[in-house]
Structure formats: structure tokens, C-alpha cells
Scaffold this motif. Structure first.
Motif, PDB file in Angstrom:
ATOM      1  N   THR A 288       0.827  -1.209   0.000  1.00 25.78           N
ATOM      2  CA  THR A 288       0.000   0.000   0.000  1.00 25.78           C
ATOM      3  C   THR A 288       0.862   1.260   0.000  1.00 25.78           C
ATOM      4  O   THR A 288       0.556   2.239  -0.705  1.00 25.78           O
ATOM      5  CB  THR A 288      -0.933   0.011   1.225  1.00 25.78           C
ATOM      6  OG1 THR A 288      -1.777  -1.157   1.187  1.00 25.78           O
ATOM      7  CG2 THR A 288      -1.794   1.258   1.238  1.00 25.78           C
ATOM      8  N   LEU A 289       1.920   1.248   0.767  1.00 25.18           N
ATOM      9  CA  LEU A 289       2.827   2.393   0.807  1.00 25.18           C
ATOM     10  C   LEU A 289       3.415   2.660  -0.571  1.00 25.18           C
ATOM     11  O   LEU A 289       3.448   3.803  -1.049  1.00 25.18           O
ATOM     12  CB  LEU A 289       3.949   2.154   1.817  1.00 25.18           C
ATOM     13  CG  LEU A 289       5.056   3.211   1.878  1.00 25.18           C
ATOM     14  CD1 LEU A 289       4.497   4.548   2.346  1.00 25.18           C
ATOM     15  CD2 LEU A 289       6.188   2.746   2.765  1.00 25.18           C
ATOM     16  N   GLY A 290       3.871   1.609  -1.247  1.00 23.77           N
ATOM     17  CA  GLY A 290       4.444   1.776  -2.574  1.00 23.77           C
ATOM     18  C   GLY A 290       3.451   2.339  -3.565  1.00 23.77           C
ATOM     19  O   GLY A 290       3.791   3.183  -4.399  1.00 23.77           O
ATOM     20  N   GLU A 291       2.207   1.862  -3.479  1.00 29.72           N
ATOM     21  CA  GLU A 291       1.174   2.360  -4.393  1.00 29.72           C
ATOM     22  C   GLU A 291       0.861   3.828  -4.124  1.00 29.72           C
ATOM     23  O   GLU A 291       0.646   4.612  -5.056  1.00 29.72           O
ATOM     24  CB  GLU A 291      -0.082   1.505  -4.255  1.00 29.72           C
ATOM     25  CG  GLU A 291       0.110   0.082  -4.777  1.00 29.72           C
ATOM     26  CD  GLU A 291      -1.086  -0.804  -4.490  1.00 29.72           C
ATOM     27  OE1 GLU A 291      -1.965  -0.372  -3.696  1.00 29.72           O
ATOM     28  OE2 GLU A 291      -1.139  -1.935  -5.026  1.00 29.72           O
ATOM     29  N   ARG A 292       0.817   4.214  -2.871  1.00 30.90           N
ATOM     30  CA  ARG A 292       0.551   5.617  -2.535  1.00 30.90           C
ATOM     31  C   ARG A 292       1.691   6.516  -3.019  1.00 30.90           C
ATOM     32  O   ARG A 292       1.448   7.632  -3.489  1.00 30.90           O
ATOM     33  CB  ARG A 292       0.376   5.771  -1.022  1.00 30.90           C
ATOM     34  CG  ARG A 292      -0.894   5.151  -0.466  1.00 30.90           C
ATOM     35  CD  ARG A 292      -1.034   5.459   1.008  1.00 30.90           C
ATOM     36  NE  ARG A 292      -1.140   6.903   1.251  1.00 30.90           N
ATOM     37  CZ  ARG A 292      -1.125   7.450   2.466  1.00 30.90           C
ATOM     38  NH1 ARG A 292      -1.010   6.669   3.545  1.00 30.90           N
ATOM     39  NH2 ARG A 292      -1.239   8.758   2.611  1.00 30.90           N
ATOM     40  N   VAL A 293       2.926   6.031  -2.882  1.00 31.91           N
ATOM     41  CA  VAL A 293       4.071   6.814  -3.334  1.00 31.91           C
ATOM     42  C   VAL A 293       4.007   7.019  -4.854  1.00 31.91           C
ATOM     43  O   VAL A 293       4.171   8.140  -5.369  1.00 31.91           O
ATOM     44  CB  VAL A 293       5.393   6.139  -2.931  1.00 31.91           C
ATOM     45  CG1 VAL A 293       6.580   6.770  -3.664  1.00 31.91           C
ATOM     46  CG2 VAL A 293       5.601   6.205  -1.429  1.00 31.91           C
ATOM     47  N   GLU A 294       3.732   5.933  -5.599  1.00 33.44           N
ATOM     48  CA  GLU A 294       3.662   6.065  -7.052  1.00 33.44           C
ATOM     49  C   GLU A 294       2.526   6.989  -7.459  1.00 33.44           C
ATOM     50  O   GLU A 294       2.686   7.838  -8.358  1.00 33.44           O
ATOM     51  CB  GLU A 294       3.497   4.691  -7.695  1.00 33.44           C
ATOM     52  CG  GLU A 294       3.466   4.794  -9.213  1.00 33.44           C
ATOM     53  CD  GLU A 294       3.523   3.432  -9.922  1.00 33.44           C
ATOM     54  OE1 GLU A 294       3.722   3.415 -11.152  1.00 33.44           O
ATOM     55  OE2 GLU A 294       3.369   2.406  -9.227  1.00 33.44           O
ATOM     56  N   LYS A 295       1.375   6.846  -6.806  1.00 26.78           N
ATOM     57  CA  LYS A 295       0.240   7.699  -7.143  1.00 26.78           C
ATOM     58  C   LYS A 295       0.578   9.173  -6.874  1.00 26.78           C
ATOM     59  O   LYS A 295       0.246  10.059  -7.674  1.00 26.78           O
ATOM     60  CB  LYS A 295      -0.968   7.281  -6.345  1.00 26.78           C
ATOM     61  CG  LYS A 295      -2.216   8.107  -6.640  1.00 26.78           C
ATOM     62  CD  LYS A 295      -3.403   7.619  -5.813  1.00 26.78           C
ATOM     63  CE  LYS A 295      -4.656   8.444  -6.108  1.00 26.78           C
ATOM     64  NZ  LYS A 295      -5.818   7.980  -5.308  1.00 26.78           N
ATOM     65  N   GLY A 296       1.256   9.426  -5.773  1.00 27.61           N
ATOM     66  CA  GLY A 296       1.615  10.782  -5.425  1.00 27.61           C
ATOM     67  C   GLY A 296       2.561  11.417  -6.419  1.00 27.61           C
ATOM     68  O   GLY A 296       2.478  12.594  -6.741  1.00 27.61           O
ATOM     69  N   VAL A 297       3.476  10.611  -6.955  1.00 26.84           N
ATOM     70  CA  VAL A 297       4.439  11.127  -7.919  1.00 26.84           C
ATOM     71  C   VAL A 297       3.781  11.302  -9.294  1.00 26.84           C
ATOM     72  O   VAL A 297       3.968  12.327  -9.969  1.00 26.84           O
ATOM     73  CB  VAL A 297       5.650  10.176  -8.041  1.00 26.84           C
ATOM     74  CG1 VAL A 297       6.564  10.614  -9.187  1.00 26.84           C
ATOM     75  CG2 VAL A 297       6.420  10.127  -6.718  1.00 26.84           C
ATOM     76  N   ARG A 298       3.004  10.313  -9.718  1.00 21.87           N
ATOM     77  CA  ARG A 298       2.394  10.356 -11.045  1.00 21.87           C
ATOM     78  C   ARG A 298       1.325  11.430 -11.173  1.00 21.87           C
ATOM     79  O   ARG A 298       1.181  12.074 -12.221  1.00 21.87           O
ATOM     80  CB  ARG A 298       1.767   8.994 -11.385  1.00 21.87           C
ATOM     81  CG  ARG A 298       2.727   7.825 -11.408  1.00 21.87           C
ATOM     82  CD  ARG A 298       3.793   7.964 -12.440  1.00 21.87           C
ATOM     83  NE  ARG A 298       4.568   6.737 -12.613  1.00 21.87           N
ATOM     84  CZ  ARG A 298       5.735   6.680 -13.232  1.00 21.87           C
ATOM     85  NH1 ARG A 298       6.266   7.784 -13.743  1.00 21.87           N
ATOM     86  NH2 ARG A 298       6.386   5.535 -13.339  1.00 21.87           N
ATOM     87  N   GLU A 299       0.575  11.622 -10.092  1.00 21.57           N
ATOM     88  CA  GLU A 299      -0.555  12.541 -10.173  1.00 21.57           C
ATOM     89  C   GLU A 299      -0.229  13.914  -9.599  1.00 21.57           C
ATOM     90  O   GLU A 299      -1.061  14.819  -9.670  1.00 21.57           O
ATOM     91  CB  GLU A 299      -1.746  11.953  -9.428  1.00 21.57           C
ATOM     92  CG  GLU A 299      -2.244  10.636 -10.014  1.00 21.57           C
ATOM     93  CD  GLU A 299      -3.422  10.072  -9.267  1.00 21.57           C
ATOM     94  OE1 GLU A 299      -3.852  10.709  -8.252  1.00 21.57           O
ATOM     95  OE2 GLU A 299      -3.938   8.998  -9.647  1.00 21.57           O
ATOM     96  N   GLY A 300       0.946  14.049  -8.995  1.00 22.37           N
ATOM     97  CA  GLY A 300       1.277  15.311  -8.338  1.00 22.37           C
ATOM     98  C   GLY A 300       1.596  16.440  -9.317  1.00 22.37           C
ATOM     99  O   GLY A 300       1.771  16.256 -10.480  1.00 22.37           O
TER     100      GLY A 300
END
Length: 223
Positions: free
Chosen positions: A211-223
Motif C-alpha cells: 500500500t505504501l508503494g502504491e501511494r508513493v507512485e500515485k503521489g508522484v504520477r498525479e502530483g
């Protein structure tokens, strides 16, 4: 502090001397041994901080070194580093001076201030310092089951790179702390990191916690 019996250390589920691991409190609860009170600041940074010389080989009677390879390396290298940084008589600097009298073979050297009256050679018949192994545990010896060798640790059942990190994220941190962790990671990864490195970073944090990894990727991709 925590105490692990020597016999249990031989077969514990991960190597207890691995610096990347902590001993779970559920297995070895913390034992209160005292209180450290910080009640004043140094008045002179150089004399009281810069010239401080701590070394893990400065041990009181009854305490020995564990097979921790980092500790064993530091036990002989720190004192050498202090001599190079502060001089041969660094132990006579007030911030390092022991409270109790010390008898040793130390003599001469730059900036020495204590006069030497005892013989500084051994053996001697004039009451000079001498080693007495009987004052230590088992005459200064201990059994290490072959751990004191120049090779990598033998891996055990839970000797992995991700288990304890994942436990920290899932079971120790609260929601607010997890949010701050994600925010910090995302902030660093958004600073011009190339795509190949980003993919490795996302995989790294998924290994810690999916879950942490997915949140990190989402934060970078959508930020």
C-alpha cells in the motif's frame, strides 16, 4: 535496555547482532536501568563538544563486547581516531578525564599534563600497572560460536531486508505518520528523478509495504 540470553541469541529468528534489525519488545521487553537528565547546555562548544572522545572499548568491570561486527571494529578504531584528532593524551582533556584514578602504560606525547611516577613497562617489581584477567568475566574470555570471523553473517529464518520495515509502517506508525512518510518520499522523488530510477524506487517501497508503494507512485504520477 533489553536482555537476550546468550543461548537464545544462537537460534533467534534473525541475527540479533544485525544493525538493520531491532529486537521486538514483545520478545524482549525494555528494562529500565536509570534516567539520563539533560539539565544544562555546554558553555564552550569546542572544549566540551568538539574535543569529546567516546570509545566503546572504555568498559567498566563486568561488561564485555558482543559479536556485533560493527562494535568490534569500532572498539579498536575509535581510540586510534581520537589520537589522530586530539593527540596522544586526549584522555587528559577535562571533558574526557575519568572521575576515578586510572593506572595505565600511557606516558609522554604532546600536551601531556599528568606526571608519571609508576613504571610503564611490564612485568615490573615496583608496583606498576599490570593486567589482571581474573577481574573480568571468565578471565576475560567468552564464547562466540564462530561469529568472530571475517565473513558475512549466516542468514536465519527472518533475516530479510523488508520484514521489520513493513512492520514499522503497518503496525507502529499511525495514519498521520504514514501520511508524512508518503509526503516526504514523494517530495524527494518529484525533484527531477529519471524514469528508470523512479521505477526502482516504487518497487523498493512496495517491497516494504504494498500500500505504501502504491501511494508513493500515485503521489508522484498525479502530483
Amino acid at each position: 535496555m533489553q536482555i537476550m540470553p546468550f543461548e537464545e541469541a544462537k537460534t533467534y529468528r534473525f541475527n540479533p547482532f544485525d544493525l538493520t534489525k531491532v529486537w521486538p519488545h514483545a520478545d524482549y521487553p525494555l528494562i529500565e536501568v536509570g534516567k539520563l537528565t539533560l539539565n544544562k547546555n555546554p558553555t564552550d562548544f569546542h572544549t566540551q563538544i568538539e574535543q569529546a572522545a567516546f570509545a566503546p572499548d572504555s568498559l567498566v568491570r563486568g561488561i564485555g563486547l558482543s559479536p556485533d561486527k560493527m562494535l568490534l571494529g569500532r572498539s579498536f578504531s575509535y581510540s586510534d581516531a581520537h589520537r589522530a584528532r586530539l593527540g596522544a593524551n586526549f584522555a587528559q582533556i577535562p571533558v574526557n578525564r575519568p572521575k576515578s584514578p586510572v593506572h595505565s602504560y600511557s606516558k609522554d606525547g604532546a600536551m601531556r599534563v599528568d606526571n608519571v611516577s609508576d613504571p610503564v613497562y611490564a612485568p615490573n617489581s615496583y608496583g606498576g600497572p599490570h593486567a589482571d584477567p581474573s577481574l573480568t568475566d571468565d578471565a576475560g574470555k567468552w564464547h562466540a560460536d564462530g561469529d568472530m570471523v571475517r565473513s558475512a553473517y549466516t542468514l536465519r529464518e527472518d533475516d530479510d531486508d523488508w520484514g521489520q520495515a513493513g512492520t514499522l509502517v503497518r503496525d507502529v506508525l499511525d495514519d498521520a505518520a504514514r501520511d508524512r512518510l508518503v509526503s516526504n518520499i514523494v517530495g524527494h522523488l518529484k525533484g527531477g528523478v529519471s524514469e528508470p530510477i523512479l521505477k526502482r524506487a516504487f518497487e523498493y517501497w512496495r517491497n516494504v509495504d504494498k500500500t505504501l508503494g502504491e501511494r508513493v507512485e500515485k503521489g508522484v504520477r498525479e502530483g
